[in-house]
Enzyme design. Sequence first.
Site, PDB file in Angstrom:
ATOM      1  N   CYS A 166       0.959  -1.159   0.107  1.00 59.44           N
ATOM      2  CA  CYS A 166       0.070  -0.011   0.050  1.00 59.44           C
ATOM      3  C   CYS A 166       0.707   1.183   0.129  1.00 59.44           C
ATOM      4  O   CYS A 166       1.649   1.482  -1.050  1.00 59.44           O
ATOM      5  CB  CYS A 166      -1.183  -0.074   1.181  1.00 59.44           C
ATOM      6  SG  CYS A 166      -2.448   0.800   0.807  1.00 59.44           S
ATOM      7  N   GLU A 180      -0.983  -8.306   4.949  1.00 56.86           N
ATOM      8  CA  GLU A 180      -1.220  -8.684   6.624  1.00 56.86           C
ATOM      9  C   GLU A 180      -2.436  -8.483   7.200  1.00 56.86           C
ATOM     10  O   GLU A 180      -2.703  -8.651   8.427  1.00 56.86           O
ATOM     11  CB  GLU A 180      -0.210  -7.537   7.099  1.00 56.86           C
ATOM     12  CG  GLU A 180      -0.648  -6.146   7.360  1.00 56.86           C
ATOM     13  CD  GLU A 180      -0.756  -5.300   6.111  1.00 56.86           C
ATOM     14  OE1 GLU A 180      -0.266  -6.126   4.885  1.00 56.86           O
ATOM     15  OE2 GLU A 180      -1.399  -4.104   5.963  1.00 56.86           O
ATOM     16  N   HIS A 229      -3.349  -5.565   1.207  1.00 53.55           N
ATOM     17  CA  HIS A 229      -2.769  -5.621   2.207  1.00 53.55           C
ATOM     18  C   HIS A 229      -2.797  -7.332   2.607  1.00 53.55           C
ATOM     19  O   HIS A 229      -3.647  -7.705   3.293  1.00 53.55           O
ATOM     20  CB  HIS A 229      -3.570  -5.145   3.025  1.00 53.55           C
ATOM     21  CG  HIS A 229      -3.471  -3.540   3.231  1.00 53.55           C
ATOM     22  ND1 HIS A 229      -2.490  -2.879   3.927  1.00 53.55           N
ATOM     23  CD2 HIS A 229      -4.152  -2.590   2.720  1.00 53.55           C
ATOM     24  CE1 HIS A 229      -2.522  -1.475   3.494  1.00 53.55           C
ATOM     25  NE2 HIS A 229      -3.652  -1.390   2.896  1.00 53.55           N
TER      26      HIS A 229
END
Lengths: 92, 225
Positions: free
Chosen positions: B85, B204, B202
Amino acid sequence: MVAQYLSMTAYTATVTVRLKHGVLDPEAETTKRSLERLGFELSALRSADKFEIDLDADDASAAEAEATEMTERLLANPTIHDYEISVAETEA
Amino acid sequence: MTVAVVQFGGSNCDRDAVRALTYLGVDAERVWHEDGLPEETTGIMLPGGFSYGDYLRAGAMAAQSPIMDEVRSKAENGTPVLGVCNGAQIGCESKLTDGAFTTNKSARFQCEHVYLRVERADTPWTNAYDVGDVIEIPIAHGEGRFEITEKRYDQLEANNQVLFRYCDKDGNSTDDANPNGSTGNVAGILGTSETVAVLMPHPERATLPDIGGTDGEGILHGFAE
């Protein structure tokens, strides 16, 4: 040496950064639609960022070279932007 | 393997990244950019967020931080580097990868789940997948539209540097499945080496089972190699 310092002149470099032709500008499109909603008729709208940089340099071409380096290294992203630089002596 | 998760002023996914990596058994720690990279750094993650308030362009200011010289030199020596990002925007701005991420076609911030098609399965980031696999991962960005000149896009294609493309759930890279107007539906690319990658979605946020899917953990496994 004193003479050299005295020979520096105050310039204002005006840097205009805009998206390269053909790169979509969603913010400009949104602004255009808003103007149309207000009843204005327009065929296109382009946006650009303008930076005015005051700097001291030996002459106009040195001021332009410095502003060009600033633009290449930070103010513009050459992948998506074109830019123009104009230099004038700063008005007192 | 100690992964340095580089924290800039305005980073906000750094804790999530450390948590997800720790969950996967990867040693990770947050590193403030002014402190430089610790000597034991064997992997680098540039996390998401809004470094320097996205002033000028997303990632432009963080890309000028001296730590990025260290990151580039580590990357050239084979240390794995992943930008997510805002970290992807910083990666492009600092020339770790080609292209640029700019304003979404919608001109809006978009926070939603998307599907990605895996284009390469022979990189550390995608070993866990097969080419053509479709994975579901969230995006959260206002400036995620991948832009690049036509000539350099052709080079990316020729060098097989596209890692992920936005697609529908069946793996078709259609305009409808492109959330932000990215050139070629590109969601993530490789740098000049396979150990350097950036992506807007993302991983994560798609690793811990308790908060949704786990399709992203394979990407973070790139640090466990």
